[in-house]
Design a protein around this motif. Structure first.
Motif, PDB file in Angstrom:
ATOM      1  N   CYS A  31       0.862  -1.178   0.000  1.00 47.82           N
ATOM      2  CA  CYS A  31       0.000   0.000   0.000  1.00 47.82           C
ATOM      3  C   CYS A  31       0.902   1.234   0.000  1.00 47.82           C
ATOM      4  O   CYS A  31       1.669   1.435   0.944  1.00 47.82           O
ATOM      5  CB  CYS A  31      -0.918   0.010   1.215  1.00 47.82           C
ATOM      6  N   TRP A  45      -9.630  -3.514  -0.952  1.00 47.05           N
ATOM      7  CA  TRP A  45     -10.205  -2.310  -1.556  1.00 47.05           C
ATOM      8  C   TRP A  45      -9.608  -2.086  -2.942  1.00 47.05           C
ATOM      9  O   TRP A  45      -8.725  -1.264  -3.120  1.00 47.05           O
ATOM     10  CB  TRP A  45      -9.953  -1.110  -0.640  1.00 47.05           C
ATOM     11  N   LEU A  47      -9.259  -0.965  -6.977  1.00 43.25           N
ATOM     12  CA  LEU A  47      -9.605   0.219  -7.758  1.00 43.25           C
ATOM     13  C   LEU A  47      -9.069   0.033  -9.170  1.00 43.25           C
ATOM     14  O   LEU A  47      -7.895  -0.316  -9.356  1.00 43.25           O
ATOM     15  CB  LEU A  47      -8.988   1.472  -7.136  1.00 43.25           C
ATOM     16  N   THR A  53      -5.685  -2.696 -12.328  1.00 41.46           N
ATOM     17  CA  THR A  53      -6.311  -2.843 -11.022  1.00 41.46           C
ATOM     18  C   THR A  53      -5.255  -2.719  -9.937  1.00 41.46           C
ATOM     19  O   THR A  53      -4.223  -3.374  -9.986  1.00 41.46           O
ATOM     20  CB  THR A  53      -7.020  -4.207 -10.904  1.00 41.46           C
ATOM     21  N   TYR A  54      -5.542  -1.869  -8.970  1.00 41.41           N
ATOM     22  CA  TYR A  54      -4.681  -1.686  -7.807  1.00 41.41           C
ATOM     23  C   TYR A  54      -5.501  -2.062  -6.571  1.00 41.41           C
ATOM     24  O   TYR A  54      -6.707  -1.855  -6.540  1.00 41.41           O
ATOM     25  CB  TYR A  54      -4.216  -0.232  -7.691  1.00 41.41           C
ATOM     26  N   ALA A  55      -4.848  -2.581  -5.559  1.00 39.54           N
ATOM     27  CA  ALA A  55      -5.540  -2.965  -4.327  1.00 39.54           C
ATOM     28  C   ALA A  55      -4.996  -2.137  -3.169  1.00 39.54           C
ATOM     29  O   ALA A  55      -3.808  -1.805  -3.132  1.00 39.54           O
ATOM     30  CB  ALA A  55      -5.332  -4.452  -4.049  1.00 39.54           C
ATOM     31  N   PHE A  56      -5.890  -1.819  -2.235  1.00 39.30           N
ATOM     32  CA  PHE A  56      -5.517  -1.001  -1.089  1.00 39.30           C
ATOM     33  C   PHE A  56      -5.930  -1.700   0.191  1.00 39.30           C
ATOM     34  O   PHE A  56      -6.859  -2.498   0.217  1.00 39.30           O
ATOM     35  CB  PHE A  56      -6.178   0.380  -1.184  1.00 39.30           C
ATOM     36  N   ALA A  59     -10.273   1.685   3.033  1.00 38.64           N
ATOM     37  CA  ALA A  59     -10.989   2.693   2.246  1.00 38.64           C
ATOM     38  C   ALA A  59     -10.297   4.050   2.294  1.00 38.64           C
ATOM     39  O   ALA A  59     -10.321   4.806   1.312  1.00 38.64           O
ATOM     40  CB  ALA A  59     -12.427   2.818   2.752  1.00 38.64           C
ATOM     41  N   CYS A  61      -7.028   4.652   2.460  1.00 36.22           N
ATOM     42  CA  CYS A  61      -5.880   4.632   1.546  1.00 36.22           C
ATOM     43  C   CYS A  61      -6.355   4.708   0.097  1.00 36.22           C
ATOM     44  O   CYS A  61      -5.754   5.400  -0.721  1.00 36.22           O
ATOM     45  CB  CYS A  61      -5.040   3.389   1.780  1.00 36.22           C
ATOM     46  N   ARG A  62      -7.418   4.018  -0.203  1.00 36.73           N
ATOM     47  CA  ARG A  62      -7.995   4.076  -1.558  1.00 36.73           C
ATOM     48  C   ARG A  62      -8.429   5.502  -1.894  1.00 36.73           C
ATOM     49  O   ARG A  62      -8.150   6.010  -2.976  1.00 36.73           O
ATOM     50  CB  ARG A  62      -9.175   3.113  -1.659  1.00 36.73           C
ATOM     51  N   PHE A  65      -5.420   7.760  -2.571  1.00 39.97           N
ATOM     52  CA  PHE A  65      -4.899   7.534  -3.922  1.00 39.97           C
ATOM     53  C   PHE A  65      -5.712   8.317  -4.946  1.00 39.97           C
ATOM     54  O   PHE A  65      -5.156   8.946  -5.842  1.00 39.97           O
ATOM     55  CB  PHE A  65      -4.915   6.041  -4.257  1.00 39.97           C
TER      56      PHE A  65
END
Length: 87
Positions: A31, A45, A47, A53-56, A59, A61-62, A65
């Motif tokens: 992250c 999470w 996105l 696709t990125y994962a966090f 919520a 941190c998402r 970003f």
């Protein structure tokens, strides 16, 4: 009724699938907001951004970003593909 049961089974199978993202490697996820590695199961999470696709890890941190994605895309731990990072 049979179709409904099949839909339920497919949905249940997808719910247990591990998250995906370019920042997930070897069972861990990075992250860039909290600059830490987490167990891949914690990266819940996802996105989609610019076709990737990125994962966090949460919520917050998402959301961080989304406020300034260019800042975080420069981090090679987050997106190890140089051609995808901003100059």
């Amino acid at each position: 009724m049979r179709v409904l049961a099949m839909v339920f089974l497919l949905a249940a199978g997808c719910a247990g699938a591990p998250p995906s993202g370019v920042n997930l490697r070897d069972g861990r996820g990075y992250c860039p907001i909290c600059t830490d590695w987490h167990d891949v199961a914690a990266m819940k999470w996802p996105l989609e951004f610019r076709g990737r696709t990125y994962a966090f890890c949460d919520a917050n941190c998402r959301a961080a970003f989304l406020k300034d994605p260019e800042k975080y895309l420069k981090d090679p731990e987050f997106d190890p593909t140089p051609s995808r990072r901003s100059p």
